[in-house]
Design a protein around this motif. Structure first.
Motif, PDB file in Angstrom:
ATOM      1  N   TRP A  82      62.689  11.000  54.227  1.00 10.34           N
ATOM      2  CA  TRP A  82      63.447  10.681  55.333  1.00 10.34           C
ATOM      3  C   TRP A  82      62.869   9.541  56.224  1.00 10.34           C
ATOM      4  O   TRP A  82      61.852   9.709  56.652  1.00 10.34           O
ATOM      5  CB  TRP A  82      63.665  11.953  56.221  1.00 10.34           C
ATOM      6  CG  TRP A  82      64.758  11.604  57.438  1.00 10.34           C
ATOM      7  CD1 TRP A  82      66.017  11.756  57.575  1.00 10.34           C
ATOM      8  CD2 TRP A  82      64.428  10.854  58.715  1.00 10.34           C
ATOM      9  NE1 TRP A  82      66.414  11.166  58.634  1.00 10.34           N
ATOM     10  CE2 TRP A  82      65.571  10.547  59.312  1.00 10.34           C
ATOM     11  CE3 TRP A  82      63.214  10.519  59.132  1.00 10.34           C
ATOM     12  CZ2 TRP A  82      65.603   9.939  60.448  1.00 10.34           C
ATOM     13  CZ3 TRP A  82      63.310   9.820  60.494  1.00 10.34           C
ATOM     14  CH2 TRP A  82      64.353   9.489  61.184  1.00 10.34           C
ATOM     15  N   SER A  86      67.253   5.435  55.036  1.00  9.04           N
ATOM     16  CA  SER A  86      67.317   6.171  53.901  1.00  9.04           C
ATOM     17  C   SER A  86      68.791   6.505  53.376  1.00  9.04           C
ATOM     18  O   SER A  86      69.477   6.943  54.289  1.00  9.04           O
ATOM     19  CB  SER A  86      66.297   7.214  53.837  1.00  9.04           C
ATOM     20  OG  SER A  86      66.592   8.111  52.919  1.00  9.04           O
ATOM     21  N   THR A  87      69.089   6.395  52.343  1.00  7.96           N
ATOM     22  CA  THR A  87      70.235   7.016  51.858  1.00  7.96           C
ATOM     23  C   THR A  87      70.183   8.216  50.999  1.00  7.96           C
ATOM     24  O   THR A  87      71.012   8.687  50.352  1.00  7.96           O
ATOM     25  CB  THR A  87      71.050   6.113  50.891  1.00  7.96           C
ATOM     26  OG1 THR A  87      70.286   5.798  49.595  1.00  7.96           O
ATOM     27  CG2 THR A  87      71.526   5.021  51.744  1.00  7.96           C
ATOM     28  N   ASP A  88      69.011   8.954  50.834  1.00 11.64           N
ATOM     29  CA  ASP A  88      68.704  10.297  50.075  1.00 11.64           C
ATOM     30  C   ASP A  88      69.515  11.298  50.438  1.00 11.64           C
ATOM     31  O   ASP A  88      70.158  11.846  49.697  1.00 11.64           O
ATOM     32  CB  ASP A  88      67.201  10.443  50.151  1.00 11.64           C
ATOM     33  CG  ASP A  88      66.492   9.262  49.554  1.00 11.64           C
ATOM     34  OD1 ASP A  88      66.754   8.849  48.459  1.00 11.64           O
ATOM     35  OD2 ASP A  88      65.549   9.001  49.884  1.00 11.64           O
ATOM     36  N   ARG A  90      72.508  11.043  51.948  1.00  6.07           N
ATOM     37  CA  ARG A  90      73.836  10.905  51.233  1.00  6.07           C
ATOM     38  C   ARG A  90      73.922  11.177  49.940  1.00  6.07           C
ATOM     39  O   ARG A  90      75.034  11.662  49.554  1.00  6.07           O
ATOM     40  CB  ARG A  90      74.437   9.564  51.898  1.00  6.07           C
ATOM     41  CG  ARG A  90      75.849   9.395  51.408  1.00  6.07           C
ATOM     42  CD  ARG A  90      76.661  10.305  52.227  1.00  6.07           C
ATOM     43  NE  ARG A  90      77.895  10.352  51.494  1.00  6.07           N
ATOM     44  CZ  ARG A  90      78.825  10.882  51.742  1.00  6.07           C
ATOM     45  NH1 ARG A  90      78.640  11.629  53.038  1.00  6.07           N
ATOM     46  NH2 ARG A  90      79.949  11.158  51.421  1.00  6.07           N
ATOM     47  N   GLU A  91      73.025  10.693  49.210  1.00  6.76           N
ATOM     48  CA  GLU A  91      72.792  11.063  47.755  1.00  6.76           C
ATOM     49  C   GLU A  91      73.031  12.489  47.546  1.00  6.76           C
ATOM     50  O   GLU A  91      73.938  12.862  46.416  1.00  6.76           O
ATOM     51  CB  GLU A  91      71.735  10.389  47.052  1.00  6.76           C
ATOM     52  CG  GLU A  91      72.036   8.727  47.218  1.00  6.76           C
ATOM     53  CD  GLU A  91      70.498   8.262  46.639  1.00  6.76           C
ATOM     54  OE1 GLU A  91      69.820   8.613  46.165  1.00  6.76           O
ATOM     55  OE2 GLU A  91      70.418   6.741  46.960  1.00  6.76           O
ATOM     56  N   GLU A  94      76.661  13.429  47.802  1.00  6.00           N
ATOM     57  CA  GLU A  94      77.436  12.856  46.755  1.00  6.00           C
ATOM     58  C   GLU A  94      77.314  13.796  45.524  1.00  6.00           C
ATOM     59  O   GLU A  94      78.270  14.051  44.773  1.00  6.00           O
ATOM     60  CB  GLU A  94      77.203  11.405  46.389  1.00  6.00           C
ATOM     61  CG  GLU A  94      77.291  10.504  47.617  1.00  6.00           C
ATOM     62  CD  GLU A  94      78.614  10.266  47.680  1.00  6.00           C
ATOM     63  OE1 GLU A  94      79.751  10.276  46.738  1.00  6.00           O
ATOM     64  OE2 GLU A  94      79.185   9.960  48.763  1.00  6.00           O
TER      65      GLU A  94
END
Length: 177
Positions: A82, A86-88, A90-91, A94
């Protein structure tokens, strides 16, 4: 002021009743105060859960690859870094949109510190709140552990030992990045 003998005899019982009412009132207000303190402590403890929540409120266009899954939701614990931008997280969401996952997430600050550790003022006075939460989540019946852009070697020793034990006992392990 004039009082009759009857009033004077009744006066002690009136005083006792007033004292009991005051005592009960104080107990009620003190209990409310204690309850309020307990509620505040619970809110502070829950703040870590709120920070780590995975929400499906915002749905992106997607193809549900395995949702619903014939064998039911797969209990999955994600480990991800984090940091600002960061888009982790959100991934993870998804993936939850596309697969039938009962997922939880554990986040790490850059390096190896779990989010929630080292800030006892934020997390109910617990300086190891992140580690304690992770150990509790590892005790749940996770079928898969997923590490996203995170080397499992950076885990605190007690967490790493529990991850190794879970994998040896049959939990799946996915390391990405």
């Amino acid at each position: 002021m004039l009082h009759c003998k009857h009033c004077l005899r009744q006066r002690p019982s009136v005083l006792v009743r007033v004292a009991v009412i005051l005592a009960l009132g104080c107990a009620f207000f003190l209990q409310g105060s204690v309850a309020q303190e307990d509620e505040e402590a619970e809110r502070v403890r829950d703040f870590l859960e709120v920070e780590h929540a995975l929400s499906l409120d915002f749905v992106t266009p997607h193809t549900p690859w395995a949702k619903p899954y014939a064998q039911g939701p797969v209990k999955t614990l994600f480990f991800a870094p984090w940091f600002q931008g960061s888009t982790d997280a959100r991934e993870i969401v998804e993936l939850m949109q596309r697969f039938d996952l009962d997922a939880q997430a554990v986040y790490f600050m850059p390096g190896s510190r779990l989010v929630g550790d080292g800030r006892p003022d934020w997390y109910g006075g617990d300086p190891l709140a992140g580690t304690n939460r992770t150990l509790r989540l590892l005790d749940a019946g996770n079928e898969v552990l997923v590490f996203i852009n995170l080397n499992p070697d950076v885990l605190p020793p007690d967490v790493k030992a529990k991850v190794v034990a879970k994998v040896r006992a049959g939990s799946g392990l996915v390391v990405v990045g």
